[in-house]
Design a protein around this motif. Sequence first.
Motif, PDB file in Angstrom:
ATOM      1  N   GLU A  61      11.316  32.686  10.284  1.00 33.49           N
ATOM      2  CA  GLU A  61      11.930  34.113  11.153  1.00 33.49           C
ATOM      3  C   GLU A  61      10.932  34.575  12.197  1.00 33.49           C
ATOM      4  O   GLU A  61      11.264  34.060  13.403  1.00 33.49           O
ATOM      5  CB  GLU A  61      11.831  35.384  10.848  1.00 33.49           C
ATOM      6  N   CYS A  62       9.941  33.831  12.378  1.00 32.90           N
ATOM      7  CA  CYS A  62       9.017  34.554  13.226  1.00 32.90           C
ATOM      8  C   CYS A  62       7.026  34.387  13.060  1.00 32.90           C
ATOM      9  O   CYS A  62       7.171  33.937  11.710  1.00 32.90           O
ATOM     10  CB  CYS A  62       8.406  36.496  13.105  1.00 32.90           C
TER      11      CYS A  62
ATOM     12  N   THR B 231       7.343  33.498   8.553  1.00 33.40           N
ATOM     13  CA  THR B 231       8.345  34.296   7.462  1.00 33.40           C
ATOM     14  C   THR B 231      10.032  33.697   7.666  1.00 33.40           C
ATOM     15  O   THR B 231       9.864  33.068   8.872  1.00 33.40           O
ATOM     16  CB  THR B 231       8.601  36.046   7.508  1.00 33.40           C
TER      17      THR B 231
ATOM     18  N   THR C  98       5.314  45.037  11.977  1.00 35.85           N
ATOM     19  CA  THR C  98       4.059  44.694  11.649  1.00 35.85           C
ATOM     20  C   THR C  98       3.557  45.550  10.637  1.00 35.85           C
ATOM     21  O   THR C  98       2.854  44.767  10.040  1.00 35.85           O
ATOM     22  CB  THR C  98       3.249  44.215  12.618  1.00 35.85           C
TER      23      THR C  98
ATOM     24  N   TYR D  54       3.063  35.885  12.452  1.00 38.18           N
ATOM     25  CA  TYR D  54       2.175  37.194  12.449  1.00 38.18           C
ATOM     26  C   TYR D  54       0.574  36.993  12.333  1.00 38.18           C
ATOM     27  O   TYR D  54       0.573  36.361  11.782  1.00 38.18           O
ATOM     28  CB  TYR D  54       2.743  38.408  11.187  1.00 38.18           C
TER      29      TYR D  54
ATOM     30  N   CYS E 254       6.025  38.419  15.063  1.00 40.81           N
ATOM     31  CA  CYS E 254       7.246  39.177  14.324  1.00 40.81           C
ATOM     32  C   CYS E 254       7.144  41.059  14.544  1.00 40.81           C
ATOM     33  O   CYS E 254       6.092  41.350  15.231  1.00 40.81           O
ATOM     34  CB  CYS E 254       5.883  39.433  12.796  1.00 40.81           C
TER      35      CYS E 254
END
Length: 198
Positions: A143-144, A161, A47, A146, A44
């Motif tokens: 999405e990404c 996410t 952050t 983290y 992500c």
Amino acid sequence: MSKPKHPHALIAAVFLLAGCGTEEAPAPESQAPVTQQSELLAACQDTEELAEVAEHSCFHAEYGPFESVTAAPYGGPSFVDVSVGHTAYNVTLPAIAYQQWTLGYAGSVIFTPEESTEYAFLTSGYRAVRVVNAATNEEVGLECRYNIPQEVCGSLRTAVTADLEGGIDYRVDFAAVVPQPSTFLLVIEETGHDHHEE
């Protein structure tokens, strides 16, 4: 020779079918290419916002409220609901076994968001994650990823996410391979609102 001593091929097949893999010291056999492997997601970029989400979620991971659930076995219908906001779910995944070996754990829960926005699925351990529209069986693109720094939250390790529509039931699949434990903490939080209001 009919009984494999090391059923690595079976492990790969199980997680290939599950659409999941592992992130902690994976065996080469468990890295079969599959769609939407959450561990292959890009990191992500925003952050700062996700650190705020993780800090808020960390409060719930440490102080509750808590709810314990056992995920439905992977591949079948799930009625295990994890939609209550600001709640830390202690999720237990059913075992995937072959003869006397436990190869890993996989299961599904249902999440129904109230609003259409981006959500973060934060977990206490690394788990392969897949989100599917429960009605259409269509996979939602994550999405990404983290990786939550220790100084942000010691109780949660990672988040993925996804943009979700309000009022839609989503099946969230989780998987882990041995030696990861079958139980982990899950907090689901919106990423687009003030996380300190509750």
